[in-house]
Design a protein around this motif. Sequence first.
Motif, PDB file in Angstrom:
ATOM      1  N   GLN A  34     -30.478  23.372  73.376  1.00 16.12           N
ATOM      2  CA  GLN A  34     -31.026  22.187  72.712  1.00 16.12           C
ATOM      3  C   GLN A  34     -29.950  21.108  72.606  1.00 16.12           C
ATOM      4  O   GLN A  34     -28.752  21.409  72.540  1.00 16.12           O
ATOM      5  CB  GLN A  34     -31.514  22.545  71.304  1.00 16.12           C
ATOM      6  N   TYR A  36     -28.958  17.585  70.313  1.00 14.97           N
ATOM      7  CA  TYR A  36     -29.201  16.850  69.082  1.00 14.97           C
ATOM      8  C   TYR A  36     -28.327  15.602  69.065  1.00 14.97           C
ATOM      9  O   TYR A  36     -27.253  15.561  69.666  1.00 14.97           O
ATOM     10  CB  TYR A  36     -28.849  17.700  67.846  1.00 14.97           C
ATOM     11  N   GLY A  41     -22.604  10.469  58.765  1.00 13.11           N
ATOM     12  CA  GLY A  41     -23.120  10.701  57.425  1.00 13.11           C
ATOM     13  C   GLY A  41     -24.562  11.165  57.364  1.00 13.11           C
ATOM     14  O   GLY A  41     -25.148  11.228  56.279  1.00 13.11           O
ATOM     15  N   ARG A  42     -25.119  11.515  58.497  1.00 10.03           N
ATOM     16  CA  ARG A  42     -26.520  11.949  58.531  1.00 10.03           C
ATOM     17  C   ARG A  42     -26.637  13.305  59.221  1.00 10.03           C
ATOM     18  O   ARG A  42     -25.727  13.751  59.915  1.00 10.03           O
ATOM     19  CB  ARG A  42     -27.378  10.912  59.249  1.00 10.03           C
ATOM     20  N   GLY A  43     -27.790  13.956  59.023  1.00 10.00           N
ATOM     21  CA  GLY A  43     -28.019  15.229  59.681  1.00 10.00           C
ATOM     22  C   GLY A  43     -28.392  15.035  61.140  1.00 10.00           C
ATOM     23  O   GLY A  43     -28.881  13.979  61.536  1.00 10.00           O
ATOM     24  N   PRO A  44     -28.157  16.047  61.972  1.00  8.00           N
ATOM     25  CA  PRO A  44     -28.530  15.950  63.394  1.00  8.00           C
ATOM     26  C   PRO A  44     -30.040  15.787  63.561  1.00  8.00           C
ATOM     27  O   PRO A  44     -30.818  16.259  62.733  1.00  8.00           O
ATOM     28  CB  PRO A  44     -28.068  17.294  63.960  1.00  8.00           C
ATOM     29  N   PHE A  46     -33.113  16.361  66.434  1.00  9.02           N
ATOM     30  CA  PHE A  46     -33.465  17.041  67.679  1.00  9.02           C
ATOM     31  C   PHE A  46     -33.889  16.038  68.746  1.00  9.02           C
ATOM     32  O   PHE A  46     -34.641  15.091  68.474  1.00  9.02           O
ATOM     33  CB  PHE A  46     -34.608  18.028  67.414  1.00  9.02           C
ATOM     34  N   LEU A  49     -35.176  20.160  74.367  1.00  8.97           N
ATOM     35  CA  LEU A  49     -34.976  21.597  74.498  1.00  8.97           C
ATOM     36  C   LEU A  49     -35.264  21.969  75.946  1.00  8.97           C
ATOM     37  O   LEU A  49     -36.219  21.481  76.546  1.00  8.97           O
ATOM     38  CB  LEU A  49     -35.940  22.319  73.559  1.00  8.97           C
ATOM     39  N   LEU A 100     -29.068  29.339  66.191  1.00  7.64           N
ATOM     40  CA  LEU A 100     -28.490  28.307  67.034  1.00  7.64           C
ATOM     41  C   LEU A 100     -26.989  28.239  66.808  1.00  7.64           C
ATOM     42  O   LEU A 100     -26.537  28.283  65.671  1.00  7.64           O
ATOM     43  CB  LEU A 100     -29.089  26.943  66.703  1.00  7.64           C
ATOM     44  N   PHE A 102     -23.829  25.734  67.634  1.00  4.04           N
ATOM     45  CA  PHE A 102     -23.592  24.354  68.045  1.00  4.04           C
ATOM     46  C   PHE A 102     -22.205  24.155  68.629  1.00  4.04           C
ATOM     47  O   PHE A 102     -21.228  24.784  68.197  1.00  4.04           O
ATOM     48  CB  PHE A 102     -23.737  23.424  66.837  1.00  4.04           C
TER      49      PHE A 102
ATOM     50  N   TYR B  35     -25.967  25.132  57.129  1.00  2.00           N
ATOM     51  CA  TYR B  35     -24.781  24.940  57.948  1.00  2.00           C
ATOM     52  C   TYR B  35     -23.707  24.231  57.136  1.00  2.00           C
ATOM     53  O   TYR B  35     -24.003  23.424  56.253  1.00  2.00           O
ATOM     54  CB  TYR B  35     -25.082  24.074  59.172  1.00  2.00           C
ATOM     55  N   LEU B  43     -20.144  22.126  63.291  1.00  2.89           N
ATOM     56  CA  LEU B  43     -21.295  22.654  62.562  1.00  2.89           C
ATOM     57  C   LEU B  43     -21.270  24.177  62.645  1.00  2.89           C
ATOM     58  O   LEU B  43     -21.371  24.752  63.723  1.00  2.89           O
ATOM     59  CB  LEU B  43     -22.556  22.119  63.235  1.00  2.89           C
ATOM     60  N   LEU B  90     -25.424  21.135  55.363  1.00  4.79           N
ATOM     61  CA  LEU B  90     -26.694  20.724  55.938  1.00  4.79           C
ATOM     62  C   LEU B  90     -27.709  21.850  55.872  1.00  4.79           C
ATOM     63  O   LEU B  90     -27.390  23.007  56.143  1.00  4.79           O
ATOM     64  CB  LEU B  90     -26.498  20.310  57.406  1.00  4.79           C
ATOM     65  N   GLU B 103     -37.122  23.988  67.371  1.00  6.80           N
ATOM     66  CA  GLU B 103     -36.223  22.885  67.057  1.00  6.80           C
ATOM     67  C   GLU B 103     -36.022  22.864  65.551  1.00  6.80           C
ATOM     68  O   GLU B 103     -36.899  23.267  64.786  1.00  6.80           O
ATOM     69  CB  GLU B 103     -36.800  21.562  67.526  1.00  6.80           C
ATOM     70  N   GLN B 104     -34.870  22.412  65.171  1.00  7.59           N
ATOM     71  CA  GLN B 104     -34.560  22.375  63.741  1.00  7.59           C
ATOM     72  C   GLN B 104     -34.600  20.940  63.233  1.00  7.59           C
ATOM     73  O   GLN B 104     -34.154  20.018  63.904  1.00  7.59           O
ATOM     74  CB  GLN B 104     -33.180  22.990  63.487  1.00  7.59           C
ATOM     75  N   PHE B 106     -33.216  18.642  60.330  1.00  9.83           N
ATOM     76  CA  PHE B 106     -32.133  18.640  59.358  1.00  9.83           C
ATOM     77  C   PHE B 106     -32.383  17.661  58.222  1.00  9.83           C
ATOM     78  O   PHE B 106     -32.990  16.600  58.407  1.00  9.83           O
ATOM     79  CB  PHE B 106     -30.814  18.256  60.037  1.00  9.83           C
ATOM     80  N   GLY B 107     -31.874  18.029  57.066  1.00  6.79           N
ATOM     81  CA  GLY B 107     -31.831  17.112  55.945  1.00  6.79           C
ATOM     82  C   GLY B 107     -30.619  16.205  56.064  1.00  6.79           C
ATOM     83  O   GLY B 107     -29.822  16.332  56.995  1.00  6.79           O
ATOM     84  N   PRO B 108     -30.448  15.305  55.097  1.00  9.96           N
ATOM     85  CA  PRO B 108     -29.324  14.363  55.138  1.00  9.96           C
ATOM     86  C   PRO B 108     -27.988  14.990  54.756  1.00  9.96           C
ATOM     87  O   PRO B 108     -26.939  14.408  55.004  1.00  9.96           O
ATOM     88  CB  PRO B 108     -29.723  13.293  54.123  1.00  9.96           C
TER      89      PRO B 108
END
Lengths: 112, 115
Positions: A34, A36, A41-44, A46, A49, A100, A102, B35, B43, B90, B103-104, B106-108
């Motif tokens: 996958q 991403y 400052g933010r989450g990954p 998607f 895939l 997963l 990374f 994570y 990560l 995360l 697929e995942q 994610f939050g902030p």
Amino acid sequence: SQKIEQNSEALNIQEGKTATLTCNYTNYSPAYLQWYRQDPGRGPVFLLLIRENEKEKRKERLKVTFDTTLKQSLFHITASQPADSATYLCALDEGGYSTLTFGKGTMLLVSP
Amino acid sequence: KAGVTQTPRYLIKTRGQQVTLSCSPISGHRSVSWYQQTPGQGLQFLFEYFSETQRNKGNFPGRFSGRQFSNSRSEMNVSTLELGDSALYLCASSLIGQGTTYEQYFGPGTRLTVT
């Protein structure tokens, strides 16, 4: 030992060019891979895939290839834009109920 | 659909204290993963919960623990905080199927600073 390698150096390209990012792995047998995108400052988020029996996958300006012989995935962004500037992470999934794993990501900088 | 939410967003704690972080997954998602992200290590997977059961655990000391509730909300706890625990934590949720990948989402993240 198991390793996932992505270019640690930032990739700088000009707007309109194609960006190509690399993900190499050793001692994994991923069933899926996958990609991403992560902004500071933010989450990954998607993106794409690809399965081990697929050679290529496309979505709009994005294309991913997966070569299980070379143990490598390439991620392409065509007609790149400054808004594509971000860190791109690849993640391996060996299937079943595995998790997963990374890579550390490659930062892409697209200049106007 | 509302995305993954995490609270609090920022936290400053002192060495030796403990902390609890919360995660609410996307409605209908039963799998929640946690994570830790640091500049040096990237990560790193902490643990994954599905239907209130921890199914997978990463290579972290026992000071890191978690749980999942019947509504799929999850919490993680870190006891006896160390300076090295400073990181972005995360949470990600996903649909899960047997033998298929997912697929995942994610939050902030929660930015934890240990002083």
